[in-house]
Motif scaffolding. Structure first.
Motif, PDB file in Angstrom:
ATOM      1  N   SER A  51     -34.076  39.457  24.899  1.00  0.00           N
ATOM      2  CA  SER A  51     -35.247  39.101  25.144  1.00  0.00           C
ATOM      3  C   SER A  51     -35.900  38.717  23.892  1.00  0.00           C
ATOM      4  O   SER A  51     -35.983  39.619  22.746  1.00  0.00           O
ATOM      5  CB  SER A  51     -36.002  40.246  25.903  1.00  0.00           C
ATOM      6  N   GLY A  52     -36.575  37.546  24.071  1.00  0.00           N
ATOM      7  CA  GLY A  52     -37.569  37.169  22.832  1.00  0.00           C
ATOM      8  C   GLY A  52     -38.947  37.315  23.230  1.00  0.00           C
ATOM      9  O   GLY A  52     -39.246  38.072  24.286  1.00  0.00           O
ATOM     10  N   VAL A  62     -40.585  33.406  16.961  1.00  0.00           N
ATOM     11  CA  VAL A  62     -39.172  33.639  17.003  1.00  0.00           C
ATOM     12  C   VAL A  62     -38.191  32.531  17.788  1.00  0.00           C
ATOM     13  O   VAL A  62     -36.967  32.748  17.831  1.00  0.00           O
ATOM     14  CB  VAL A  62     -38.768  35.080  17.608  1.00  0.00           C
ATOM     15  N   ARG A  63     -38.847  31.377  18.024  1.00  0.00           N
ATOM     16  CA  ARG A  63     -38.088  30.456  18.855  1.00  0.00           C
ATOM     17  C   ARG A  63     -37.035  29.886  18.069  1.00  0.00           C
ATOM     18  O   ARG A  63     -35.804  29.869  18.577  1.00  0.00           O
ATOM     19  CB  ARG A  63     -38.951  29.247  19.324  1.00  0.00           C
ATOM     20  N   MET A  66     -34.282  32.470  18.289  1.00  0.00           N
ATOM     21  CA  MET A  66     -33.873  32.415  19.766  1.00  0.00           C
ATOM     22  C   MET A  66     -32.716  31.448  19.843  1.00  0.00           C
ATOM     23  O   MET A  66     -31.758  31.583  20.761  1.00  0.00           O
ATOM     24  CB  MET A  66     -34.730  32.423  20.674  1.00  0.00           C
ATOM     25  N   LEU A  76     -30.639  34.144  27.156  1.00  0.00           N
ATOM     26  CA  LEU A  76     -32.311  34.467  26.458  1.00  0.00           C
ATOM     27  C   LEU A  76     -33.061  34.920  27.886  1.00  0.00           C
ATOM     28  O   LEU A  76     -33.023  34.085  28.865  1.00  0.00           O
ATOM     29  CB  LEU A  76     -32.639  33.168  25.779  1.00  0.00           C
ATOM     30  N   LEU A  78     -37.357  35.869  28.528  1.00  0.00           N
ATOM     31  CA  LEU A  78     -38.878  35.999  28.050  1.00  0.00           C
ATOM     32  C   LEU A  78     -39.590  36.900  28.913  1.00  0.00           C
ATOM     33  O   LEU A  78     -39.269  37.133  29.991  1.00  0.00           O
ATOM     34  CB  LEU A  78     -39.581  34.808  28.041  1.00  0.00           C
ATOM     35  N   LEU A 121     -36.052  41.507  20.966  1.00  0.00           N
ATOM     36  CA  LEU A 121     -36.847  41.192  19.816  1.00  0.00           C
ATOM     37  C   LEU A 121     -38.275  41.558  20.302  1.00  0.00           C
ATOM     38  O   LEU A 121     -38.726  40.902  21.251  1.00  0.00           O
ATOM     39  CB  LEU A 121     -36.613  40.012  19.416  1.00  0.00           C
ATOM     40  N   ILE A 160     -39.988  42.680  15.196  1.00  0.00           N
ATOM     41  CA  ILE A 160     -40.483  41.345  14.567  1.00  0.00           C
ATOM     42  C   ILE A 160     -41.985  41.371  14.114  1.00  0.00           C
ATOM     43  O   ILE A 160     -42.836  41.461  14.559  1.00  0.00           O
ATOM     44  CB  ILE A 160     -40.201  40.114  15.431  1.00  0.00           C
TER      45      ILE A 160
END
Length: 195
Positions: A51-52, A62-63, A66, A76, A78, A121, A160
């Motif tokens: 997970s971002g 953070v893309r 990712m 991935l 979200l 993240l 992060i």
């Protein structure tokens, strides 16, 4: 008059976010791109779920990280806000539409699969050298992590942030989730006492 832990956190959050907001936007973009260099240190096994988050305001973007994780075989997802206290994690698939999630963030719509990440993240406003984190005050991540753990999942947690978000000490509260690893532009920091 002595401040409560909540009041102390509010002050630390405001100060850390002011430092983050004052970073040069071009530097912030360049530093965010540099986070992808950590992919070899943090990449989970192929097929694991990460997970971002969609960056808001002056957060680390953070893309790029990712994308690097996806290239290493990660699935991935979200966060999606369901109500004032709950987030879930929806799969992020290349080309799928994104919708407004509030707070200036985007995420997959209701048609996306709901996933349980094995690596999270975690965004934060401030952190200390013990891995204690200050979020944005709504408690979404604390509750989401607790819910995953109650369901038998123990995701790896990596906070992060930029280095400037570090504070001397975050006041302890019983509901706080300790983040054993923090990734900043200086690299991955591990907190052995928290592991």
């Amino acid at each position: 008059m002595t401040k409560t832990p909540r009041e102390m956190k509010r002050t630390l959050r405001q100060e850390a976010l002011a430092r983050r907001d004052s970073l040069d936007p071009l530097w912030r973009t360049d530093a965010s791109l540099g986070f992808a260099v950590a992919v070899d240190e943090i990449a989970p096994p192929r097929g694991d779920i990460v997970s971002g988050f969609w960056p808001m305001r002056s957060e680390v973007d953070v893309r790029p990280l990712m994308v690097a994780l996806r290239e290493r075989g990660a699935r991935l997802c979200l966060p999606a806000i369901l109500d004032k206290s709950t987030i879930i994690f929806r799969e992020l698939v290349r080309g799928a539409p994104l919708i407004d999630m509030g707070f200036g963030t985007m995420g997959p719509d209701e048609s996306a699969a709901v996933l349980e990440p094995s690596l999270m993240l975690v965004p934060l406003a401030a952190f200390d050298r013990r891995g204690h984190r200050i979020g944005y005050g709504a408690g979404y991540y604390d509750r989401a992590i607790a819910r995953l753990q109650e369901n038998g999942h123990a995701p790896r947690l990596i906070g992060i942030a930029f280095d400037c978000q570090e504070v001397p000490q975050v006041p302890d509260e019983p509901h706080d989730v300790i983040i054993p690893e923090i990734l900043t532009e200086s690299g991955l920091r591990r907190f052995p006492s928290s592991l």
